[in-house]
Design a protein around this motif. Structure first.
Motif, PDB file in Angstrom:
ATOM      1  N   VAL A 121       0.741  -1.410  -0.133  1.00  0.00           N
ATOM      2  CA  VAL A 121       0.044  -0.100  -0.288  1.00  0.00           C
ATOM      3  C   VAL A 121       1.191   1.166   0.060  1.00  0.00           C
ATOM      4  O   VAL A 121       1.403   1.597   0.529  1.00  0.00           O
ATOM      5  N   THR A 122       1.072   2.117  -1.304  1.00  0.00           N
ATOM      6  CA  THR A 122       1.085   3.394  -1.250  1.00  0.00           C
ATOM      7  C   THR A 122       0.922   4.871  -0.065  1.00  0.00           C
ATOM      8  O   THR A 122      -0.427   4.597   0.983  1.00  0.00           O
ATOM      9  N   THR A 123       1.940   5.484   0.589  1.00  0.00           N
ATOM     10  CA  THR A 123       1.559   6.370   1.464  1.00  0.00           C
ATOM     11  C   THR A 123       0.604   7.241   0.762  1.00  0.00           C
ATOM     12  O   THR A 123      -0.855   8.219   1.588  1.00  0.00           O
ATOM     13  N   ASP A 124       0.554   7.068  -0.048  1.00  0.00           N
ATOM     14  CA  ASP A 124      -0.558   8.009  -1.649  1.00  0.00           C
ATOM     15  C   ASP A 124      -1.541   7.763  -1.196  1.00  0.00           C
ATOM     16  O   ASP A 124      -2.413   8.393  -1.174  1.00  0.00           O
ATOM     17  N   ALA A 125      -1.699   6.446  -1.302  1.00  0.00           N
ATOM     18  CA  ALA A 125      -3.413   6.161  -1.116  1.00  0.00           C
ATOM     19  C   ALA A 125      -3.640   6.051   0.802  1.00  0.00           C
ATOM     20  O   ALA A 125      -4.788   6.365   0.440  1.00  0.00           O
ATOM     21  N   ILE A 126      -3.480   6.071   1.365  1.00  0.00           N
ATOM     22  CA  ILE A 126      -3.258   6.655   2.454  1.00  0.00           C
ATOM     23  C   ILE A 126      -3.980   8.090   2.926  1.00  0.00           C
ATOM     24  O   ILE A 126      -4.849   8.290   3.378  1.00  0.00           O
ATOM     25  N   ASP A 127      -3.214   8.731   2.857  1.00  0.00           N
ATOM     26  CA  ASP A 127      -3.885  10.410   1.972  1.00  0.00           C
ATOM     27  C   ASP A 127      -4.899  10.198   1.171  1.00  0.00           C
ATOM     28  O   ASP A 127      -5.482  11.248   1.970  1.00  0.00           O
ATOM     29  N   LYS A 128      -5.374   9.647   0.462  1.00  0.00           N
ATOM     30  CA  LYS A 128      -6.351   9.883  -0.250  1.00  0.00           C
ATOM     31  C   LYS A 128      -7.423   9.487   0.891  1.00  0.00           C
ATOM     32  O   LYS A 128      -8.739  10.122   0.817  1.00  0.00           O
ATOM     33  N   ALA A 129      -7.136   8.281   1.494  1.00  0.00           N
ATOM     34  CA  ALA A 129      -8.567   7.794   2.253  1.00  0.00           C
ATOM     35  C   ALA A 129      -9.056   8.485   3.479  1.00  0.00           C
ATOM     36  O   ALA A 129      -9.696   8.533   3.467  1.00  0.00           O
ATOM     37  N   VAL A 130      -7.705   9.534   4.015  1.00  0.00           N
ATOM     38  CA  VAL A 130      -7.710  10.248   4.849  1.00  0.00           C
ATOM     39  C   VAL A 130      -8.598  11.144   5.039  1.00  0.00           C
ATOM     40  O   VAL A 130      -9.409  12.096   4.683  1.00  0.00           O
ATOM     41  N   HIS A 131      -8.117  11.785   3.514  1.00  0.00           N
ATOM     42  CA  HIS A 131      -8.457  13.191   3.241  1.00  0.00           C
ATOM     43  C   HIS A 131     -10.218  13.144   2.754  1.00  0.00           C
ATOM     44  O   HIS A 131     -10.755  13.530   2.762  1.00  0.00           O
ATOM     45  N   GLN A 132     -10.224  11.811   2.017  1.00  0.00           N
ATOM     46  CA  GLN A 132     -11.971  11.348   1.420  1.00  0.00           C
ATOM     47  C   GLN A 132     -12.335  11.202   2.992  1.00  0.00           C
ATOM     48  O   GLN A 132     -13.986  11.913   3.082  1.00  0.00           O
ATOM     49  N   MET A 133     -12.069  11.076   3.663  1.00  0.00           N
ATOM     50  CA  MET A 133     -12.964  10.385   4.861  1.00  0.00           C
ATOM     51  C   MET A 133     -13.754  12.226   5.263  1.00  0.00           C
ATOM     52  O   MET A 133     -14.444  11.943   6.615  1.00  0.00           O
ATOM     53  N   ILE A 134     -12.444  12.933   5.691  1.00  0.00           N
ATOM     54  CA  ILE A 134     -12.480  14.316   6.473  1.00  0.00           C
ATOM     55  C   ILE A 134     -13.322  15.076   5.491  1.00  0.00           C
ATOM     56  O   ILE A 134     -14.420  15.444   6.549  1.00  0.00           O
ATOM     57  N   VAL A 135     -13.547  15.166   4.357  1.00  0.00           N
ATOM     58  CA  VAL A 135     -14.078  16.027   3.789  1.00  0.00           C
ATOM     59  C   VAL A 135     -15.174  16.076   4.066  1.00  0.00           C
ATOM     60  O   VAL A 135     -16.566  15.986   3.706  1.00  0.00           O
ATOM     61  N   GLU A 136     -15.694  13.786   3.462  1.00  0.00           N
ATOM     62  CA  GLU A 136     -17.151  13.607   3.763  1.00  0.00           C
ATOM     63  C   GLU A 136     -18.013  14.620   5.056  1.00  0.00           C
ATOM     64  O   GLU A 136     -18.501  14.494   4.951  1.00  0.00           O
ATOM     65  N   ARG A 137     -16.143  14.826   6.315  1.00  0.00           N
ATOM     66  CA  ARG A 137     -17.889  14.693   7.719  1.00  0.00           C
ATOM     67  C   ARG A 137     -17.825  15.791   7.523  1.00  0.00           C
ATOM     68  O   ARG A 137     -18.469  16.760   8.429  1.00  0.00           O
ATOM     69  N   GLY A 138     -17.211  17.035   6.689  1.00  0.00           N
ATOM     70  CA  GLY A 138     -17.457  17.876   6.412  1.00  0.00           C
ATOM     71  C   GLY A 138     -16.270  19.188   7.259  1.00  0.00           C
ATOM     72  O   GLY A 138     -16.308  20.077   8.029  1.00  0.00           O
ATOM     73  N   ALA A 139     -15.150  18.200   7.030  1.00  0.00           N
ATOM     74  CA  ALA A 139     -13.852  19.173   8.034  1.00  0.00           C
ATOM     75  C   ALA A 139     -13.298  19.313   6.900  1.00  0.00           C
ATOM     76  O   ALA A 139     -13.571  18.565   6.123  1.00  0.00           O
ATOM     77  N   TYR A 140     -12.094  19.886   7.778  1.00  0.00           N
ATOM     78  CA  TYR A 140     -10.900  20.344   7.142  1.00  0.00           C
ATOM     79  C   TYR A 140      -9.435  19.200   7.092  1.00  0.00           C
ATOM     80  O   TYR A 140      -9.640  19.460   8.505  1.00  0.00           O
ATOM     81  N   PRO A 141      -8.672  18.535   6.415  1.00  0.00           N
ATOM     82  CA  PRO A 141      -7.359  17.907   6.845  1.00  0.00           C
ATOM     83  C   PRO A 141      -6.414  19.663   7.335  1.00  0.00           C
ATOM     84  O   PRO A 141      -5.763  20.227   6.544  1.00  0.00           O
TER      85      PRO A 141
END
Length: 324
Positions: A121-141
């Motif tokens: 798993v790339t760390t870029d993939a982790i970043d994408k998943a983190v980003h998506q989960m945060i913005v879907e909640r209406g928060a900012y990373p």
């Protein structure tokens, strides 16, 4: 950016830098923000092939977009380092509840990211998943755009002390990785980080991670109203000494709340700095321990900090709320 538990330890992680033994430089560097594995695995930093094992920069993909309706921290537009806030983050009832919410959400994001820490798993993939989960909640990373940081989370592998930028490198069997999550939810930053073991790691790597967590837990245990902040560093150093490990002095903990980084500067090594804990106050503790050198080498990206000798480094981070 570090831990939030129900008693109100908020998770956090932070890019806060200080120069050893020079308080003036310490303050200047601390203003830069985030503060975020282990030392010498066989081959790391050694002449017998060590260079081939050293962490190398990968390809960094473009920053991910944030929907326009999501509240942003003030620095997001300028992508500059915001001025260091000289005030403690002390909260009333409403502020405490918002800190609990942001800290709890940061912990949930971190748990999700940790489940991805597997070989291949790339760390870029982790970043994408983190980003998506945060913005879907209406928060900012929170890391995104802070001082120009190009990603939504920090991922620090092996000899990376902190502030690793997610990229195209795949995690490998035997790696250790710190994932540092901070979310800006309803006007408050929730900050946390921890270590994850990728596949089958060496006993020394596991020992380093466990000892670093022990040093964090020991320092949390002494926190209470009126306790001097300098007791944190003495406590962490005592645990590190008992395991024959070294404490990084260049990066520090910090106040966190409506601003990402503020007073107090929390040193993780013995010191005589003034200041005492107050009821309602939130701040991070984020010790970084190594098997070898504590001297950081900063990559050309101006963020990634690795040990000078390639030895493994580990970090655990929590945000605390002081209660009566």
């Amino acid at each position: 950016m570090e831990r939030f538990q129900r008693g109100l330890r908020l998770q956090r992680s932070v890019r806060v830098k200080c120069t050893v033994g020079k308080p003036a430089d310490l303050w200047i560097q601390a203003k830069r923000g985030f503060s975020e594995l282990m030392s010498r695995k066989k081959g790391f930093g050694e002449n017998n092939g060590g260079k081939n094992n050293r962490l190398q920069p990968g390809t960094i993909s473009p920053p991910l977009p944030v929907p326009a309706h999501i509240q942003r921290p003030p620095y997001a537009a300028s992508k500059e380092n915001p001025p260091w806030d000289d005030n403690y983050q002390v909260h009333g009832k409403q502020g405490i509840e918002k800190m609990r919410n942001s800290g709890k959400f940061a912990a949930e994001v971190l748990e999700m990211a940790g489940k991805m820490a597997k070989p291949g798993v790339t760390t870029d993939a982790i970043d994408k998943a983190v980003h998506q989960m945060i913005v879907e909640r209406g928060a900012y990373p929170s890391p995104l755009g802070y001082g120009g940081f190009p990603k939504s989370v920090c991922t620090s592998i092996n000899e990376c002390i902190c502030h690793g930028i997610p990229d195209s490198r795949e995690l490998r069997d035997g790696d250790i990785v710190n994932v540092d999550v901070t979310v800006f939810l309803d006007g408050y930053h929730g900050d946390t980080s921890r270590m994850f073991l990728v596949g089958d790691v060496t006993p020394e790597a596991k020992r380093l991670c466990e000892a670093t967590k022990e040093s964090l837990d020991a320092s949390i245990a002494i926190c209470a109203p009126g306790v001097p902040f300098n007791m944190i560093g003495h406590t962490i150093q005592k645990v590190a000494n008992s395991h024959r490990l070294n404490v990084v002095r260049t990066f520090v903990g910090h106040g966190v709340g409506q601003v990402f980084h503020s007073e107090p500067v929390v040193l993780h090594y013995p010191n005589q700095e003034p200041g005492k804990m107050q009821v309602g106050q939130t701040f991070t503790i984020e010790p970084m321990l190594t098997l070898g050198s504590v001297k950081p080498k900063i990559w050309n990206d101006n963020w990634t900090a690795v040990t000078a000798d390639g030895s493994l480094s580990a970090q655990w981070e929590h945000t605390l709320l002081i209660t009566e």
